[in-house]
Motif scaffolding. Structure first.
Motif, PDB file in Angstrom:
ATOM      1  N   THR A   1      -5.645 -19.063  41.537  1.00 36.10           N
ATOM      2  CA  THR A   1      -6.089 -18.233  40.416  1.00 36.10           C
ATOM      3  C   THR A   1      -4.944 -17.301  40.016  1.00 36.10           C
ATOM      4  O   THR A   1      -3.963 -17.149  40.757  1.00 36.10           O
ATOM      5  CB  THR A   1      -7.304 -17.377  40.810  1.00 36.10           C
ATOM      6  OG1 THR A   1      -6.891 -16.448  41.824  1.00 36.10           O
ATOM      7  CG2 THR A   1      -8.461 -18.232  41.311  1.00 36.10           C
ATOM      8  N   ALA A   2      -5.093 -16.656  38.873  1.00 33.47           N
ATOM      9  CA  ALA A   2      -4.096 -15.669  38.448  1.00 33.47           C
ATOM     10  C   ALA A   2      -3.993 -14.551  39.479  1.00 33.47           C
ATOM     11  O   ALA A   2      -2.891 -14.073  39.789  1.00 33.47           O
ATOM     12  CB  ALA A   2      -4.458 -15.108  37.076  1.00 33.47           C
ATOM     13  N   ALA A   3      -5.123 -14.150  40.044  1.00 28.69           N
ATOM     14  CA  ALA A   3      -5.119 -13.095  41.066  1.00 28.69           C
ATOM     15  C   ALA A   3      -4.369 -13.548  42.317  1.00 28.69           C
ATOM     16  O   ALA A   3      -3.627 -12.764  42.920  1.00 28.69           O
ATOM     17  CB  ALA A   3      -6.547 -12.685  41.405  1.00 28.69           C
ATOM     18  N   ASP A   4      -4.546 -14.820  42.718  1.00 29.39           N
ATOM     19  CA  ASP A   4      -3.815 -15.355  43.871  1.00 29.39           C
ATOM     20  C   ASP A   4      -2.311 -15.260  43.639  1.00 29.39           C
ATOM     21  O   ASP A   4      -1.555 -14.838  44.516  1.00 29.39           O
ATOM     22  CB  ASP A   4      -4.165 -16.832  44.122  1.00 29.39           C
ATOM     23  CG  ASP A   4      -5.602 -17.067  44.531  1.00 29.39           C
ATOM     24  OD1 ASP A   4      -6.235 -16.146  45.075  1.00 29.39           O
ATOM     25  OD2 ASP A   4      -6.096 -18.189  44.283  1.00 29.39           O
ATOM     26  N   VAL A   5      -1.886 -15.681  42.454  1.00 33.55           N
ATOM     27  CA  VAL A   5      -0.458 -15.676  42.116  1.00 33.55           C
ATOM     28  C   VAL A   5       0.051 -14.245  42.070  1.00 33.55           C
ATOM     29  O   VAL A   5       1.111 -13.932  42.620  1.00 33.55           O
ATOM     30  CB  VAL A   5      -0.199 -16.404  40.773  1.00 33.55           C
ATOM     31  CG1 VAL A   5       1.262 -16.294  40.373  1.00 33.55           C
ATOM     32  CG2 VAL A   5      -0.627 -17.865  40.865  1.00 33.55           C
ATOM     33  N   SER A   6      -0.722 -13.359  41.439  1.00 33.13           N
ATOM     34  CA  SER A   6      -0.328 -11.953  41.342  1.00 33.13           C
ATOM     35  C   SER A   6      -0.183 -11.331  42.732  1.00 33.13           C
ATOM     36  O   SER A   6       0.805 -10.627  43.008  1.00 33.13           O
ATOM     37  CB  SER A   6      -1.359 -11.185  40.518  1.00 33.13           C
ATOM     38  OG  SER A   6      -0.971  -9.842  40.382  1.00 33.13           O
TER      39      SER A   6
END
Length: 129
Positions: free
Chosen positions: A30-35
């Motif tokens: 997810t975007a949160a994982d990448v962030s």
């Protein structure tokens, strides 16, 4: 390429490459994982990461699949394909397409360790077979 796409992605920036590294390691993410993965080293906000993910989707380097209220991002190109393309681009641009010139440059700059030289010798022996 990976996952059946025949379209060649556009050139990937250094920042986008950092995102790709996370996705290659945590496929899908997810975007949160990448962030979260990039927060320590890069200090990027979630908004910055989402912008980079959007660019990578537009470049056909990754796909975005809805997963409830979020998206799961998946690489559409393999890490090995990307490295091969970038290596060829580097050798073509800086060394006239000659890999031997690259190795000679690294040797001149004393950038090769004894371990590097041993690995190169082993690779050359393998290639000659």
């Amino acid at each position: 390429m990976g996952q059946g796409s025949n379209a060649k992605p556009e050139r990937i920036s250094e920042a986008e490459h950092a995102v790709m590294e996370v996705l290659w390691d945590r496929n899908p993410a997810t975007a949160a994982d990448v962030s979260d993965a990039l927060a320590q080293n890069r200090g990027w906000s979630l908004a910055t990461v989402k912008t980079l993910l959007g660019r990578l989707v537009q470049k056909h380097a990754i796909s975005a699949s809805p997963d409830g209220r979020r998206y799961l991002y998946t690489p559409l190109i393999e890490r090995s394909d990307y490295i091969g393309t970038e290596t060829k681009r580097l050798v073509d641009r800086l060394f006239g397409g000659r890999a031997a010139s690259l190795v000679a440059h690294l040797a001149d700059q004393e950038a090769l360790t004894e371990d590097d030289l041993t690995e190169i010798e082993a690779l050359l022996k393998e290639l000659k077979r």
